[in-house]
Enzyme design. Structure first.
Site, short mmCIF file in Angstrom:
data_model
loop_
_atom_site.label_atom_id
_atom_site.label_comp_id
_atom_site.label_asym_id
_atom_site.label_seq_id
_atom_site.Cartn_x
_atom_site.Cartn_y
_atom_site.Cartn_z
N GLY A 176 -9.16 3.87 6.94
CA GLY A 176 -8.88 5.29 7.16
C GLY A 176 -7.42 5.60 7.42
O GLY A 176 -6.94 6.64 7.00
N PHE A 177 -6.73 4.69 8.09
CA PHE A 177 -5.34 4.98 8.44
C PHE A 177 -4.46 3.75 8.34
O PHE A 177 -4.92 2.64 8.62
CB PHE A 177 -5.26 5.54 9.87
CG PHE A 177 -6.05 6.81 10.04
CD1 PHE A 177 -5.47 8.04 9.75
CD2 PHE A 177 -7.38 6.78 10.44
CE1 PHE A 177 -6.21 9.22 9.88
CE2 PHE A 177 -8.12 7.95 10.57
CZ PHE A 177 -7.53 9.18 10.29
N GLY A 178 -3.21 3.98 7.96
CA GLY A 178 -2.22 2.91 8.00
C GLY A 178 -1.70 2.76 9.43
O GLY A 178 -2.00 3.60 10.29
N ASP A 221 -6.54 -6.59 4.29
CA ASP A 221 -5.94 -5.25 4.35
C ASP A 221 -6.01 -4.68 5.76
O ASP A 221 -7.10 -4.52 6.31
CB ASP A 221 -6.71 -4.35 3.37
CG ASP A 221 -6.15 -2.95 3.24
OD1 ASP A 221 -5.09 -2.65 3.81
OD2 ASP A 221 -6.80 -2.15 2.53
N GLY A 222 -4.83 -4.38 6.31
CA GLY A 222 -4.77 -3.71 7.61
C GLY A 222 -4.00 -4.50 8.65
O GLY A 222 -4.36 -5.63 8.97
N GLY A 223 -2.90 -3.93 9.12
CA GLY A 223 -2.12 -4.57 10.18
C GLY A 223 -1.41 -5.84 9.76
O GLY A 223 -1.13 -6.72 10.60
N MET A 281 -11.43 -6.15 5.40
CA MET A 281 -10.68 -5.16 6.19
C MET A 281 -10.37 -5.74 7.57
O MET A 281 -11.28 -6.17 8.28
CB MET A 281 -11.48 -3.87 6.34
CG MET A 281 -11.60 -3.01 5.09
SD MET A 281 -10.04 -2.59 4.29
CE MET A 281 -9.19 -1.64 5.56
N MET A 321 -12.18 4.14 -0.70
CA MET A 321 -12.86 4.36 0.58
C MET A 321 -13.55 5.71 0.47
O MET A 321 -13.15 6.71 1.06
CB MET A 321 -11.83 4.35 1.72
CG MET A 321 -11.33 2.94 2.04
SD MET A 321 -9.81 2.94 2.98
CE MET A 321 -8.64 3.10 1.64
N HIS A 363 -1.15 -1.40 -4.17
CA HIS A 363 -2.44 -1.07 -3.54
C HIS A 363 -2.54 0.44 -3.38
O HIS A 363 -1.68 1.08 -2.78
CB HIS A 363 -2.53 -1.78 -2.19
CG HIS A 363 -3.86 -1.69 -1.52
ND1 HIS A 363 -4.93 -2.50 -1.85
CD2 HIS A 363 -4.30 -0.89 -0.52
CE1 HIS A 363 -5.96 -2.21 -1.07
NE2 HIS A 363 -5.61 -1.22 -0.26
N MET A 366 -9.08 7.94 -0.19
CA MET A 366 -9.91 8.34 0.96
C MET A 366 -10.43 9.75 0.74
O MET A 366 -9.67 10.63 0.31
CB MET A 366 -9.06 8.33 2.23
CG MET A 366 -8.43 6.97 2.51
SD MET A 366 -7.40 7.07 3.97
CE MET A 366 -6.77 5.39 4.02
N SER A 382 0.85 -1.19 0.00
CA SER A 382 0.00 0.00 0.00
C SER A 382 0.89 1.25 0.00
O SER A 382 1.61 1.50 0.97
CB SER A 382 -0.91 0.00 1.23
OG SER A 382 -1.46 1.30 1.37
N ASP A 407 -4.84 3.42 -2.02
CA ASP A 407 -5.93 3.73 -1.09
C ASP A 407 -6.50 5.12 -1.31
O ASP A 407 -5.84 6.11 -1.01
CB ASP A 407 -5.40 3.66 0.35
CG ASP A 407 -5.19 2.24 0.83
OD1 ASP A 407 -6.14 1.44 0.75
OD2 ASP A 407 -4.07 1.93 1.27
N HIS A 447 -8.32 0.80 -4.10
CA HIS A 447 -9.26 0.60 -2.98
C HIS A 447 -9.96 1.92 -2.70
O HIS A 447 -9.38 2.84 -2.13
CB HIS A 447 -8.44 0.11 -1.77
CG HIS A 447 -9.25 -0.10 -0.52
ND1 HIS A 447 -8.65 -0.28 0.71
CD2 HIS A 447 -10.59 -0.17 -0.29
CE1 HIS A 447 -9.59 -0.43 1.64
NE2 HIS A 447 -10.77 -0.38 1.06
N GLY A 506 1.17 -1.96 4.20
CA GLY A 506 1.68 -0.61 4.02
C GLY A 506 2.87 -0.36 4.91
O GLY A 506 4.02 -0.43 4.49
N SER A 507 2.59 -0.09 6.20
CA SER A 507 3.68 0.29 7.10
C SER A 507 4.71 -0.83 7.24
O SER A 507 5.91 -0.55 7.33
CB SER A 507 3.13 0.72 8.45
OG SER A 507 2.19 -0.20 8.93
#
Ligand code: DX5
Ligand code: ZN
Length: 215
Positions: free
Chosen positions: A143-145, A176-178, A138, A66, A31, A35, A6, A33, A64, A198-199
């Site tokens: 909303g946030f990485g 997606d996420g974490g 999700m 959002m 990816h 928003m 991401s 994102d 993606h 992402g992170s």
């Protein structure tokens, strides 16, 4: 396993360098994102930057959305070079609207995906599963990485894997996420096909190692 880094966690002022890093690191998807500050409480980037990204990479562009009212912007993202557009189930009023967005995306010759937030039951999208190229589960609130993985995503992946295999459907399962080495492994075991990170990827000192550890 398909890895979709991401770019929300990339350096926007030097995006090309970060895109090269993920290409050389062995990712095949990117990816993206989007928003709008309305559907989610954050603003990222829109279709004009996607067009610039398209000019510098052949990676599969996994968009993606959002955003509220995704239908309004589909053509802009398709023209900019999206290969897949995933929109949110929760951004639609009802199942008829969901179906019409899927049809509109597919009629333009690209792939269509739908995403569900952590509090949306998988049952909600069961009626359209056979029409989809991808379902995005999700594992954080969108909303946030940089948020922590919510373990309840695992049961959703398992349920979807079952339905897709039993129905001999083509639909991919993306999470997606974490996502990191540990949570990525849990998703893989549950039956995921695509991992977004992402992170974890962009904060890692060695991009290739980070991507390899998720495959
Ligand atoms: C969150 C986005 C994610 C985000 C993931 O709303 O949809 O794609 O970039 O970031 P990490 O991998 O840091 O959780
Ligand atoms: Zn995303």
């Amino acid at each position: 396993m398909i890895i979709s880094p991401s770019v929300l966690s990339a350096n926007f002022a030097d995006l090309k360098t970060d895109i090269k890093k993920i290409e050389e690191g062995g990712a095949s998807w990117l990816h993206y994102d989007v928003m709008d500050g309305h559907f989610v409480p954050n603003i990222s980037f829109g279709y004009s930057i996607l067009g610039d990204v398209r000019k510098v990479t052949d990676l599969f562009l996994d968009v993606h959305l959002m955003i509220s009212d995704p239908k309004k912007y589909l053509n802009d993202f398709i023209k900019a070079g999206a290969d897949l557009i995933t929109f949110h189930y929760e951004s639609c009023d009802d199942l008829d609207q969901v179906k019409s967005v899927i049809t509109e995306i597919k009629n333009q010759g690209i792939k269509a995906g739908i995403s569900i937030k952590p509090n949306t039951d998988v049952e909600a999208i069961k009626p359209v599963l056979a029409d989809l190229d991808l379902v995005l589960v999700m594992s954080v609130e969108p909303g946030f990485g940089g948020q922590s993985f919510m373990p309840k995503a695992i049961d959703k992946i398992k349920t979807l894997r079952n339905w897709i295999d039993q129905g001999k459907m083509e639909c991919l399962i993306e999470v997606d996420g974490g996502i990191n080495e540990e949570t990525g492994k849990q998703c893989k075991e549950a039956g995921a096909d695509v991992l977004v990170a992402g992170s974890y990827i962009f904060k890692h000192e060695n991009t290739k190692e980070a991507i390899e550890s998720l495959k």
